[in-house]
Design a protein around this motif. Structure first.
Motif, mmCIF file in Angstrom:
data_model
loop_
_atom_site.group_PDB
_atom_site.id
_atom_site.type_symbol
_atom_site.label_atom_id
_atom_site.label_comp_id
_atom_site.label_asym_id
_atom_site.label_seq_id
_atom_site.Cartn_x
_atom_site.Cartn_y
_atom_site.Cartn_z
ATOM 1 N N ASP A 175 -18.335 -17.570 21.308
ATOM 2 C CA ASP A 175 -18.917 -16.780 22.389
ATOM 3 C C ASP A 175 -17.901 -16.595 23.517
ATOM 4 O OD1 ASP A 175 -21.370 -15.474 23.363
ATOM 5 O OD2 ASP A 175 -21.228 -16.964 24.973
ATOM 6 N N ASP A 176 -17.183 -17.680 23.860
ATOM 7 C CA ASP A 176 -16.137 -17.574 24.881
ATOM 8 C C ASP A 176 -15.054 -16.590 24.465
ATOM 9 O OD1 ASP A 176 -17.371 -19.320 26.559
ATOM 10 O OD2 ASP A 176 -15.987 -21.005 26.218
ATOM 11 N N VAL A 177 -14.639 -16.678 23.203
ATOM 12 C CA VAL A 177 -13.569 -15.808 22.718
ATOM 13 C C VAL A 177 -13.999 -14.352 22.774
ATOM 14 C CG1 VAL A 177 -12.234 -15.156 20.675
ATOM 15 C CG2 VAL A 177 -12.505 -17.561 21.258
ATOM 16 N N VAL A 178 -15.149 -14.064 22.230
ATOM 17 C CA VAL A 178 -15.618 -12.672 22.134
ATOM 18 C C VAL A 178 -15.800 -12.055 23.515
ATOM 19 C CG1 VAL A 178 -17.543 -11.220 21.384
ATOM 20 C CG2 VAL A 178 -16.595 -12.968 19.850
ATOM 21 N N HIS A 179 -16.182 -12.876 24.501
ATOM 22 C CA HIS A 179 -16.426 -12.357 25.852
ATOM 23 C C HIS A 179 -15.244 -12.580 26.792
ATOM 24 C CE1 HIS A 179 -20.569 -12.634 24.260
ATOM 25 N NE2 HIS A 179 -20.750 -11.544 25.009
ATOM 26 N N GLY A 180 -14.147 -13.106 26.255
ATOM 27 C CA GLY A 180 -12.937 -13.238 27.067
ATOM 28 C C GLY A 180 -13.032 -14.246 28.181
ATOM 29 N N ARG A 181 -13.793 -15.319 27.981
ATOM 30 C CA ARG A 181 -13.931 -16.338 29.025
ATOM 31 C C ARG A 181 -12.849 -17.408 28.826
ATOM 32 N NH1 ARG A 181 -19.715 -15.361 28.175
ATOM 33 N NH2 ARG A 181 -19.749 -17.008 26.593
#
Length: 1002
Positions: free
Chosen positions: A317-323
């Motif tokens: 989720d972090d990767v996909v949303h660039g967090r």
């Protein structure tokens, strides 16, 4: 064996001493010897593994080491030793999900390789796995880059596909990063890996699985990107005709790299390092590699991943949303690095850097360096304004500039000094104190002088004693010097025990700082670009070129070339043509060090004509000088170089006040004349270069010592041994002050001195020096120095007719450094073995020496001539006189008609040997003709007190005595004796021989 050419720390301009007239016989310590990171080994079974493998899967129950699995995975029914094509399997290196990697031995090319084969039992989809392996091989075979592991061969054995690759000795980056590293060291290493990825992208390939485990750093500090098993051609590289073929033909007819490896939606890669598009099952691109690279570098810099590690879902989720997690508080890593990494890990590929090269440039760029001059200029302008106001008000206060010392923080300070000491202690504990004593004070003095000059520039501007333009020129020059200093200190992290001596000379040869205070020299430079951002960009690139020059001198030319290519890749900056000329000059110099003379000539051509076109006088002059040396020396085209001397002289006349560059020009012109046989002109130029350096205090530098050595070697090569001896004493003294008492070059200088002494009839003095040298080098770590000393010792013993000891020491020299012991060295073994009556040893050495002669050998060159001369001498020593005539006649036939004094001298030597042989064969008329020819040749080109002339006179005198012509014999013998007594030791054997013959006459 060829004596070492003085490479002068990467700048062409040194000339090797002639083969026969040099007492040492060793190859040069090459800074570009071999590819960094490629370590061919002997391939013996049972060697320790020198490659850190990826972590293997868990072993099967009952098989704790996994050996049965490995044996079944390869060839379940075959007995050891296992063969993969021509490769003999030595041992398992590691296993992954797709393949097994073995250390193997390539007996055809005598090297160790890494061979990857498929798991046969753990891979379910055999055809898919086979395609992946072939895909990896094809991907890697397309690439030739120092930061990408090389593929040697692809083959099949019993249905098993294998790929033979370069064997790398070192650590994977994840293992390497486990040790405490400075952020600069980590960044420097990853920049190399990034350049490998950039090269792959340029070739149209995407890695798709970059991570720290898929890159290795060799023991030499070279980074190699591995495992292109998931790579495919990028969309941009699929030409229309290829796509048409792929659409219209069968799958089997489509090149493997252009087939989709998986259907859309199937995830490939390693989740922790995968880009958002890979997590979403979309096509991976070069931007995906950029993302994975940034994740890997973030982890190595900050010690943790940039995304959540609580669960796969949270991480995804972090990767996909660039967090991206912020940098840890208190981290020493500059915020500019974090900002570049964060951009490289943006969720949308379009928001990342346009290309890997742009990311690398952002990571390397130090905006502070570009704007420090502007800030300092503004500060001094304010100070000057305040001073004017104070003067108006009658205030006598003197304006002050802030001390420039903090500008060297992280470049050279107490922390960096401690790092250098620790690095030297770790890599060469036995010599650490000596090396640190040769390195640290020089770096400290350089840094202190830099700070002083920076402060002086600021004060001069603040007080109105220099213009803003001059201030900018001075600070620009100083910034480039600081970049060179920083790169030199950084290079200690890449150095190993074998090239720490290179580091000593690199420190001693740092670019001079006084140039940055030379108003005349600075005003002669071309004005920088008018636009401020372009000006800062050009300055940044010039600092990069300064760092590349350091790699030129520290045996890492490939790293330097990568830096130069990063400069040349900036198309906009290259519109400022002075920078383009500077980059091509540096590129050519590095290519010479990398053993690519033809490519270097093209780079020099590009630099020369660009520099002439824009009036860049320094670059035009230096390029013409190095280009001329390249033509004469490396490319063996001295006549072409001579035709260009007028152009070289005209260009260099404009920079006569530039001591270092103009003396390099004189040195290189001397080399051109020497190679062409213009002895007097060569001597004149080298003497002028030495005087110029001494007058300006630039003689105790590696380049100054190299030029003085060239002059001494030239005296040896022209038979002026009396003049050579004091010069070599000077060379030795200066070298010890600059590089310490145990630098490997010191052995070379000592052996040259010993040869000059032997040639003066003082072999006992030479022997004493060689015995002392051998004791000294035996305590050191340099194999080449040990070999050099042993060769010098053996030559002195041979001159004293101690052939047994000489043979033992020649053989020991070969064993000390086999790779550096050339065919000419074997020819000396041939002579010593023959003198000792060791016929089998003589014949073995003869065969090995003669094997070096082929259709490409220069028949007038020293290798060809001296091997044949020594072959004839060896046969004569064994009493095979008729047989000895053939190689001597063969050698002389190649020199007929040449007026080159070196060739005339060699013909004299050959005639002397032939005359002696003809006399022993009772061919009296022919013998006398040959001996008189030898005397005439020596008298034509050698000084009147040369001992080879005395040897020919002695032979003629003894011949006349045997033919019952005592008056004539007395004349020849008296002349010989008068020459011997001028320099020879009282018990010198030929002197005793001449006196005995005179006694018989009387």
């Amino acid at each position: 064996m060829n004596p070492p050419a003085r490479k002068l720390l990467g700048k062409p301009g040194a000339l090797e001493a002639d083969e026969e007239r040099s007492s040492f016989e060793t190859t040069a310590r090459s800074d570009a010897a071999g590819l960094p990171g490629a370590t061919p080994e002997s391939g013996r079974a049972g060697e320790e593994n020198e490659m850190t493998p990826p972590a293997p899967p868990p072993p099967e129950a009952g098989d704790p080491l996994g050996k049965q699995l490995v044996k079944r995975a390869l060839f379940p029914k075959r007995a050891q030793p296992v063969q993969l094509g021509r490769f003999t399997v030595l041992k398992l290196l590691g296993q992954g999900g797709m393949g097994v990697v073995y250390a193997c031995y390539d007996d055809q090319l005598d090297r160790k390789v890494a061979v990857k084969v498929l798991h046969r039992e753990v891979v379910r989809e055999q055809e898919t796995a086979r395609k992946r392996l072939l895909r990896e091989a094809q991907a890697m075979a397309r690439l030739s880059h120092p930061n990408i592991v090389a593929v040697h061969e692809v083959g099949q054995e019993g249905g098993t596909v294998y790929v033979a690759m370069e064997f790398v000795r070192g650590l994977s980056l994840d293992a390497w990063a486990h040790e405490p590293r400075s952020w600069k060291e980590v960044l420097s290493v990853y920049l190399q890996a990034g350049r490998g990825l950039a090269a792959a992208h340029k070739a149209g390939l995407v890695h798709r699985d970059f991570k720290p485990q898929n890159a290795m750093i060799s023991d030499e500090g070279q980074v190699k990107v591995l495992d292109f098993g998931l790579a495919r051609l990028s969309d941009e590289d699929l030409r229309e005709e290829d796509l048409a073929g792929a659409r219209g033909g069968s799958e089997d007819a489509t090149p493997l790299l252009m087939r989709p490896l998986t259907r859309m939606g199937v995830i490939l890669g390693t989740p922790a390092y995968m880009s958002p598009e890979q997590h979403l099952g979309e096509r991976a691109t070069a931007e995906s590699d950029q993302f994975s690279f940034c994740v890997s570098l973030y982890q190595s810099l900050y010690g943790r991943l940039p995304f959540s590690t609580e669960s796969f879902a949270a991480m995804r989720d972090d990767v996909v949303h660039g967090r991206v997690a912020p940098a840890p508080s208190g981290s020493p890593v500059p915020s500019r690095v974090f900002k570049a990494l964060r951009r490289g890990m943006m969720a949308a590929p379009r928001d990342r850097f346009v290309a890997m090269t742009e990311l690398l440039a952002a990571l390397e760029r130090d905006p502070g360096a570009a704007y420090r001059r502007v800030a300092a200029l503004a500060a001094t302008a304010v100070v000057a304004g305040v001073a004017g106001m104070a003067a108006t008000a009658g205030d006598a206060a003197t304006p002050q500039c802030p001390d420039a010392g903090p500008e060297l923080a992280g470049v050279w300070d107490d922390g960096r000094a401690a790092e250098v000491r620790a690095s030297v202690q770790k890599k060469a504990p036995g010599r650490a104190a000596e090396l640190v004593a040769a390195i640290e004070p020089k770096l400290a003095r350089y840094a202190a002088t830099w700070v002083q000059l920076r402060n002086d520039a600021c004060r001069a501007h603040a007080e109105g004693r220099q213009t803003p333009h001059m201030f900018d020129l001075r600070t620009s020059c100083l910034d480039q010097r600081r970049a060179a200093l920083a790169a030199t200190v950084d290079a200690f992290a890449l150095a190993d025990a074998t090239n720490l001596d290179d580091m000593v000379q690199t420190v001693a040869g740092l670019p001079p700082l006084d140039t940055c205070a030379n108003v005349e020299a600075l005003m002669a430079t071309l004005p920088p670009p008018g636009e401020a951002l372009m000006r800062a960009r050009v300055q940044q690139h010039r600092e990069t070129l300064a760092r590349a020059e350091v790699h030129e001198h520290t045996a890492h030319p490939r790293l330097g070339l990568q830096l130069v290519e990063s400069v040349l890749a900036d198309a906009e900056a290259m519109t400022y043509e002075p920078l383009l000329a500077e980059a091509n000059l540096r590129k050519g110099s590095l290519q010479i060090r990398d053993g690519a003379p033809t490519a270097a000539l093209q780079s020099f051509d590009d630099a020369l004509w660009t520099a002439i076109g824009v009036g860049h006088e320094v670059v035009a002059a230096v390029t013409s000088s190095r280009r001329g040396f390249l033509l004469a020396y490396q490319l063996k085209r001295p006549e072409q170089a001579r035709t260009e001397l007028r152009l070289m002289s005209a260009l260099n006349r404009k920079i006569e006040q530039d001591v270092d560059n103009y003396s390099e020009f004189l040195n290189n012109v001397g080399a051109i004349h020497a190679i062409a046989g213009d002895w007097a002109e060569a001597r004149e130029k080298w003497e002028e270069a030495v005087r110029l350096r001494e007058q300006h205090g630039r003689h105790e530098t590696p380049l100054g010592i190299g030029t003085l050595f060239n002059l001494g070697a030239h005296h040896v090569n022209t038979g002026r041994h009396e003049e050579a001896v004091p010069i070599f004493h000077q060379v030795i003294d200066r070298s010890e002050r600059v590089s310490g008492p145990n630098h490997p070059d010191g052995a070379m200088y000592e052996v040259m001195l010993a040869h000059a002494l032997t040639s003066l009839g003082r072999p006992r003095e030479a022997l004493a020096r060689m015995q002392a040298l051998q004791t000294r080098v035996d305590r050191g770590e340099s194999k080449v120095a040990r070999m050099t000393a042993l060769v010098g010792l053996a030559r002195a013993e041979l001159a004293l007719d101690d052939s047994g000891s000489a043979l033992r020491h020649f053989v020991a020299a070969q064993a000390a450094s086999p790779a550096s012991f050339s065919s000419a060295g074997r020819s000396w073994i041939m002579v010593a073995a023959a003198a000792a009556g060791e016929v089998p040893t003589m014949e073995k050495a003869r065969d090995e020496a003669l094997a070096a002669i082929n259709e490409n050998t220069d028949v007038r060159g020293t290798t060809y001539q001296d091997i044949l001369l020594r072959h004839g001498r060896a046969l004569a020593a064994l009493g095979r006189h008729r047989e000895a005539l053939e190689p001597l006649e063969q050698a002389r036939s190649a020199l007929v008609g040449s007026e080159n004094p070196t060739h005339v001298w060699q013909r004299g030597r050959l005639s002397l040997e032939l005359g002696r042989l003809r006399g022993r064969l009772a061919e009296h008329e022919a013998a006398e003709t040959e001996l008189r020819t030898a005397v005439a040749a020596f008298e034509a080109v050698l000084p009147p007190h040369n001992l080879e002339l005395a040897d020919a006179l002695l032979a003629l005198g003894e011949f006349a005595l045997e033919r019952q012509r005592p008056d004539e014999a007395a004349q020849w013998l008296s002349r010989a004796e008068s020459i011997y007594v001028t320099t020879a030791e009282p018990d010198y054997a030929p002197l005793m021989q001449a006196r005995a013959a005179l006694a018989r006459v009387r």
